[in-house]
Write a protein that holds these residues in place. Structure first.
Motif, PDB file in Angstrom:
ATOM      1  N   ASN A  58       0.830  -1.197   0.000  1.00  0.00           N
ATOM      2  CA  ASN A  58       0.000   0.000   0.000  1.00  0.00           C
ATOM      3  C   ASN A  58       0.873   1.259   0.000  1.00  0.00           C
ATOM      4  O   ASN A  58       1.896   1.315   0.693  1.00  0.00           O
ATOM      5  CB  ASN A  58      -0.904   0.033   1.227  1.00  0.00           C
ATOM      6  CG  ASN A  58      -1.908  -1.105   1.249  1.00  0.00           C
ATOM      7  OD1 ASN A  58      -2.135  -1.762   0.241  1.00  0.00           O
ATOM      8  ND2 ASN A  58      -2.509  -1.332   2.396  1.00  0.00           N
ATOM      9  N   GLU A  59       0.455   2.243  -0.767  1.00  0.00           N
ATOM     10  CA  GLU A  59       1.178   3.510  -0.733  1.00  0.00           C
ATOM     11  C   GLU A  59       0.239   4.651  -1.076  1.00  0.00           C
ATOM     12  O   GLU A  59      -0.849   4.443  -1.627  1.00  0.00           O
ATOM     13  CB  GLU A  59       2.398   3.511  -1.647  1.00  0.00           C
ATOM     14  CG  GLU A  59       2.139   3.364  -3.125  1.00  0.00           C
ATOM     15  CD  GLU A  59       3.451   3.438  -3.908  1.00  0.00           C
ATOM     16  OE1 GLU A  59       3.712   4.502  -4.499  1.00  0.00           O
ATOM     17  OE2 GLU A  59       4.203   2.443  -3.932  1.00  0.00           O
ATOM     18  N   THR A  60       0.696   5.873  -0.756  1.00  0.00           N
ATOM     19  CA  THR A  60      -0.085   7.080  -0.986  1.00  0.00           C
ATOM     20  C   THR A  60       0.736   8.068  -1.788  1.00  0.00           C
ATOM     21  O   THR A  60       1.910   8.292  -1.499  1.00  0.00           O
ATOM     22  CB  THR A  60      -0.498   7.720   0.351  1.00  0.00           C
ATOM     23  OG1 THR A  60      -1.313   6.793   1.088  1.00  0.00           O
ATOM     24  CG2 THR A  60      -1.284   9.004   0.124  1.00  0.00           C
ATOM     25  N   TRP A  61       0.101   8.635  -2.828  1.00  0.00           N
ATOM     26  CA  TRP A  61       0.719   9.703  -3.603  1.00  0.00           C
ATOM     27  C   TRP A  61       0.134  11.026  -3.129  1.00  0.00           C
ATOM     28  O   TRP A  61      -1.089  11.183  -3.043  1.00  0.00           O
ATOM     29  CB  TRP A  61       0.471   9.503  -5.090  1.00  0.00           C
ATOM     30  CG  TRP A  61       1.120   8.247  -5.637  1.00  0.00           C
ATOM     31  CD1 TRP A  61       1.900   7.363  -4.960  1.00  0.00           C
ATOM     32  CD2 TRP A  61       1.039   7.765  -6.975  1.00  0.00           C
ATOM     33  NE1 TRP A  61       2.317   6.342  -5.791  1.00  0.00           N
ATOM     34  CE2 TRP A  61       1.807   6.561  -7.031  1.00  0.00           C
ATOM     35  CE3 TRP A  61       0.406   8.216  -8.135  1.00  0.00           C
ATOM     36  CZ2 TRP A  61       1.934   5.816  -8.203  1.00  0.00           C
ATOM     37  CZ3 TRP A  61       0.531   7.477  -9.299  1.00  0.00           C
ATOM     38  CH2 TRP A  61       1.294   6.299  -9.340  1.00  0.00           C
ATOM     39  N   THR A  62       0.989  11.990  -2.830  1.00  0.00           N
ATOM     40  CA  THR A  62       0.575  13.215  -2.157  1.00  0.00           C
ATOM     41  C   THR A  62       0.649  14.412  -3.090  1.00  0.00           C
ATOM     42  O   THR A  62       1.411  14.447  -4.050  1.00  0.00           O
ATOM     43  CB  THR A  62       1.451  13.475  -0.918  1.00  0.00           C
ATOM     44  OG1 THR A  62       2.824  13.549  -1.329  1.00  0.00           O
ATOM     45  CG2 THR A  62       1.289  12.345   0.089  1.00  0.00           C
ATOM     46  N   ALA A  63      -0.151  15.427  -2.771  1.00  0.00           N
ATOM     47  CA  ALA A  63      -0.321  16.568  -3.665  1.00  0.00           C
ATOM     48  C   ALA A  63       0.873  17.506  -3.668  1.00  0.00           C
ATOM     49  O   ALA A  63       0.962  18.391  -4.524  1.00  0.00           O
ATOM     50  CB  ALA A  63      -1.583  17.339  -3.278  1.00  0.00           C
ATOM     51  N   ASP A  64       1.808  17.361  -2.731  1.00  0.00           N
ATOM     52  CA  ASP A  64       2.985  18.220  -2.725  1.00  0.00           C
ATOM     53  C   ASP A  64       4.075  17.719  -3.666  1.00  0.00           C
ATOM     54  O   ASP A  64       5.125  18.344  -3.797  1.00  0.00           O
ATOM     55  CB  ASP A  64       3.549  18.350  -1.310  1.00  0.00           C
ATOM     56  CG  ASP A  64       3.966  17.009  -0.724  1.00  0.00           C
ATOM     57  OD1 ASP A  64       3.429  15.966  -1.153  1.00  0.00           O
ATOM     58  OD2 ASP A  64       4.837  16.997   0.175  1.00  0.00           O
TER      59      ASP A  64
END
Length: 426
Positions: A58-64
């Motif tokens: 699982n991973e998250t791509w962030t808006a920064d």
């Protein structure tokens, strides 16, 4: 440029599993700074992370950060990729095996939930859009095929040729088994949840994999009804805007503009409901709607309702083509801007028979007549060779521009690039 290499443990976690056969190298995460901003100044801290290969944890791509898709990036079975509101994802140019795409394999999950003010944007690496923006300045609706697209695959019921239980999705080579969709040996999972795609804009995709084989903006193969598809925009895709291959998922609040082939394409007994959609044709477009039916013995019907179809005038692209055993109810459709030769077509004997038996139905179509068309029924054409139909076109009414009582509610799609920039005229 600095490169960040994952640790040995992360390489094992993030490397390709046995389902990804065309490349057994680990993912390299490459952070690129100061290359993706509009002013080009060294004081800009914008950074892009390059992704290539399988996502195995699982991973998250962030808006920064922005993210570059380098070839195929695959969310594998049992894995969730989360993308934050406002995140920008750019597909790298390439054709054939080098085409870039985000693929959610069967059993994987994508949580891409933007907002009206912070949509998630998938676009080309050539787009000069910068972090925090919703539009660049150097590409328009005529820039097509600059990267691949998004593909979501599931185990829901799909009527496949030869009654096989699974099939390779178009746009992905047969050697890549993560491209399979359909029930498989475990049976159909019609309520399967492949995640959420909401307030997402997909731009400039459809790169060529082979002769006549491009990737759709959003491809849905055997996707289950537990999946949420809501507020999705596809702009300037070289092939279809959105294509449904079987599956049971429903979708709402869609906008497709200036696609190279069909706006919304349905096949293989897709049996969900599509509600509130706009298809606006461009100079490269073919049909607004292309509707095919089951390819195997499993039947299934879908519903499309509350649609606005906008033509490309004298280019004479089609309103809709019903083909190959199509089974569908088409309700509350408003259409304008089409050419004198554009039509709504029953393509062959099979669909004419389905119309006569009620497997294809129409209700409440309102059409602004092209200049040389004097009767709305003339737009509805039966091309069957031996089967006659009665009443085809009687479901439609001629209206003046803007006097429609059916069609999409465009106000809820005001967040889209196409409407907010005045790209399409409503």
């Amino acid at each position: 440029m600095k490169k960040l290499f994952v640790s040995a443990l992360a390489v094992l976690a993030l490397g390709f599993t046995s389902c990804i056969e065309d490349d057994d190298t680990p993912i390299v995460i490459e952070e690129v700074t100061n290359n993706y901003n509009n002013n080009g100044g060294d004081d800009n801290d914008d950074a892009c992370i390059v992704k290539s290969g399988g996502i195995a944890v699982n991973e998250t791509w962030t808006a920064d950060k922005c993210y570059i898709l380098d070839r195929k990036v695959v969310v594998q079975e049992g894995v969730t990729l989360t993308i934050e509101p406002g995140t920008i994802i750019k597909g790298r140019a390439g054709t054939g095996s080098l085409s870039s795409a985000l693929i959610v394999a069967r059993g994987g999950m994508l949580i891409a939930e933007g907002t009206t003010s912070q949509p998630i944007i998938f676009t080309s690496e050539a787009d000069n859009i910068a972090i925090g923006e919703t539009a660049g300045t150097n590409l328009d609706e005529n820039n097509i095929g600059l990267w691949g697209g998004i593909i979501v695959l599931g185990n829901a019921t799909s009527s496949l040729s030869g009654d096989v239980t699974e099939k390779q999705i178009e746009g992905i080579p047969a050697s890549d088994t993560f491209g399979l969709y359909g029930p498989g040996d475990g049976g159909a999972i019609d309520d399967q949840n492949s995640g959420i795609i909401r307030y997402v804009s997909i731009r400039h995709g459809g790169s060529l994999l082979g002769e006549g084989n491009e990737i759709n903006g959003l491809t849905l193969g055997g996707v289950g009804s537990g999946t949420t598809l809501d507020h999705i925009e596809v702009i300037a895709n070289k092939d279809d805007g959105i294509e449904f291959f079987g599956g049971t998922v429903s979708a709402s609040n869609l906008l497709v503009w200036a696609q190279g082939d069909d706006g919304i394409d349905i096949d293989e007994a897709y049996s969900g409901t599509i509600t509130n959609a706009i298809v606006a044709l461009g100079v490269n477009s073919d049909h607004a709607l292309e509707i095919d039916g089951p390819a195997g013995s499993i039947n299934g019907a879908c519903v499309i309702q509350d649609l606005t179809l906008i033509g490309n005038g004298s280019l004479n692209s089609e309103y809709a083509d019903y083909r190959d055993n199509a089974q569908i109810a088409s309700n509350n459709i408003y259409a304008y801007g089409f050419g004198d030769e554009s039509d709504v077509e029953l393509d062959n004997d099979g669909v004419a028979t389905n119309y006569n038996s009620g497997l294809i139905s129409f209700s409440d179509w309102e059409i602004v007549l092209p200049t040389a068309v004097t009767a709305v029924e003339d737009i509805f054409v039966n091309k069957a060779t031996t089967v006659t139909v009665t009443g085809f076109g009687s479901e439609a009414t001629a209206v003046s521009s803007g006097a429609n009582t059916v069609g999409a509610d465009a106000s809820v799609l005001s967040w889209t690039f196409a409407i907010s920039t005045g790209g399409i005229s409503l």
